[in-house]
Design a protein around this motif. Sequence first.
Motif, PDB file in Angstrom:
ATOM      1  N   UNK A 173       0.831  -1.211   0.000  1.00 36.57           N
ATOM      2  CA  UNK A 173       0.000   0.000   0.000  1.00 36.57           C
ATOM      3  C   UNK A 173       0.866   1.261   0.000  1.00 36.57           C
ATOM      4  N   UNK A 174       2.128   1.073  -0.344  1.00 34.95           N
ATOM      5  CA  UNK A 174       3.055   2.193  -0.502  1.00 34.95           C
ATOM      6  C   UNK A 174       2.569   3.106  -1.619  1.00 34.95           C
ATOM      7  N   UNK A 175       2.649   4.416  -1.381  1.00 34.09           N
ATOM      8  CA  UNK A 175       2.148   5.378  -2.351  1.00 34.09           C
ATOM      9  C   UNK A 175       3.144   5.557  -3.487  1.00 34.09           C
ATOM     10  N   UNK A 176       2.698   5.276  -4.684  1.00 33.94           N
ATOM     11  CA  UNK A 176       3.529   5.462  -5.869  1.00 33.94           C
ATOM     12  C   UNK A 176       2.742   6.265  -6.894  1.00 33.94           C
ATOM     13  N   UNK A 177       3.467   6.780  -7.887  1.00 35.53           N
ATOM     14  CA  UNK A 177       2.806   7.577  -8.916  1.00 35.53           C
ATOM     15  C   UNK A 177       1.950   6.710  -9.834  1.00 35.53           C
ATOM     16  N   UNK A 178       2.205   5.423  -9.827  1.00 37.98           N
ATOM     17  CA  UNK A 178       1.395   4.496 -10.612  1.00 37.98           C
ATOM     18  C   UNK A 178       1.062   3.296  -9.738  1.00 37.98           C
ATOM     19  N   UNK A 179       0.090   2.525 -10.138  1.00 38.63           N
ATOM     20  CA  UNK A 179      -0.330   1.373  -9.338  1.00 38.63           C
ATOM     21  C   UNK A 179       0.535   0.157  -9.648  1.00 38.63           C
ATOM     22  N   UNK A 180       1.850   0.293  -9.434  1.00 33.67           N
ATOM     23  CA  UNK A 180       2.750  -0.794  -9.812  1.00 33.67           C
ATOM     24  C   UNK A 180       2.573  -2.015  -8.921  1.00 33.67           C
ATOM     25  N   UNK A 181       1.965  -1.844  -7.741  1.00 31.37           N
ATOM     26  CA  UNK A 181       1.714  -2.982  -6.865  1.00 31.37           C
ATOM     27  C   UNK A 181       0.278  -3.476  -6.971  1.00 31.37           C
TER      28      UNK A 181
END
Length: 366
Positions: A173-181
């Motif tokens: 649930x780490x915030x990234x610029x894209x939903x890579x997870x």
Amino acid sequence: MKTKFLLLLTIPLTLAALTGCTANNLSVINPIDISTSNINSNVPSIIDDKSIGSSINNPSVSTSVSVSASNKPSSTSISNNTSLTIENILKNGYDTTSYYQNVTNLTGDNLKTALNKLIFNHTKLNYDNLEEYMRITDRNWERSPNIDDENPYMVLLYYTANNDTSKQQLWNHYHTSSSKFGVPTSEMSWDKEHIWAKSNGFNSKGNPAYSDLHHLRAADMRNNNTRSSLPFAELDTVKKEVKDFSGNTSGKTGTASGVSAYEPFNSYKGDVARALLYMATCYISGSPSLSLTTGTNSSGSKWGFLHTLLKWNLEDLPDDFEIRRNSLVQYYQGNRNPYIDHPEFACKVYNTSNADAKIKSACGNK
């Protein structure tokens, strides 16, 4: 509340002067029982091997590192000491007696300088990959004890529900610029918090302070965004209460001595204080040259409200999670935060004979 983890650890921690307790080694029971079937498969190694300084002063840690070309860290630590392994840290803790053997009798600037020499030389990690390290350093080892677990539960700074099994946050649930997870943006709950705001002295990713794990924590994203680069202080006037991702009120913003500031949840005040004390000890010259002051000015490379930090350091002593994390960061980075191992060092450094009244009061020497 902060999650309280238990482990076996022996650290010569003199708390008598701080709390009135009898001074003796800190020894905590009930180690974490981890899976050792594939102990190194998901343990990150150093992928950016820039050494800060000529060598690491801690004789138990080598500057020799394993450099991986992939974006995901692999399995080798920077340590040649068999006691400083993920398995031993979790099961047995790490004895720091020899680490501080040459500094315990010092005070004031002499102590600060000695600590700087002890911790400045370390390995610079890759900031863009720090969430991989945090999978180990900031995980909830009690909830996710299997080291092969690639998506563990996390312990988040500023978060009030780390002990609530229905609201604990997962690593992906780490915030990234894209939903890579594969997690929707609305469910991204945490990111990397620079406790010493990077705008106060080191805006470049190339600066070693930018990626120093001793002041970078996995943190509740809502509090992190609201805090921004505000200084930490005890507020005179509260303007906004911040609800964390669980919906609970945690931090708050407002004013202290006439300046805008952020006040964290009580159980994280000591964590914040010790991270800032570390930064002002590790980076005392060159770029950045960081310092703490009792004033309200938190611009440039200075950070204000030193007296408040000294007070928080004594009121919220290190818990097992913070102590364990210190060793896990050392496993990767090669240095420790002395103020976690020895909270009493803070007042020994700053509460000198010519210290101002605010410092003397914070350290109990009115």
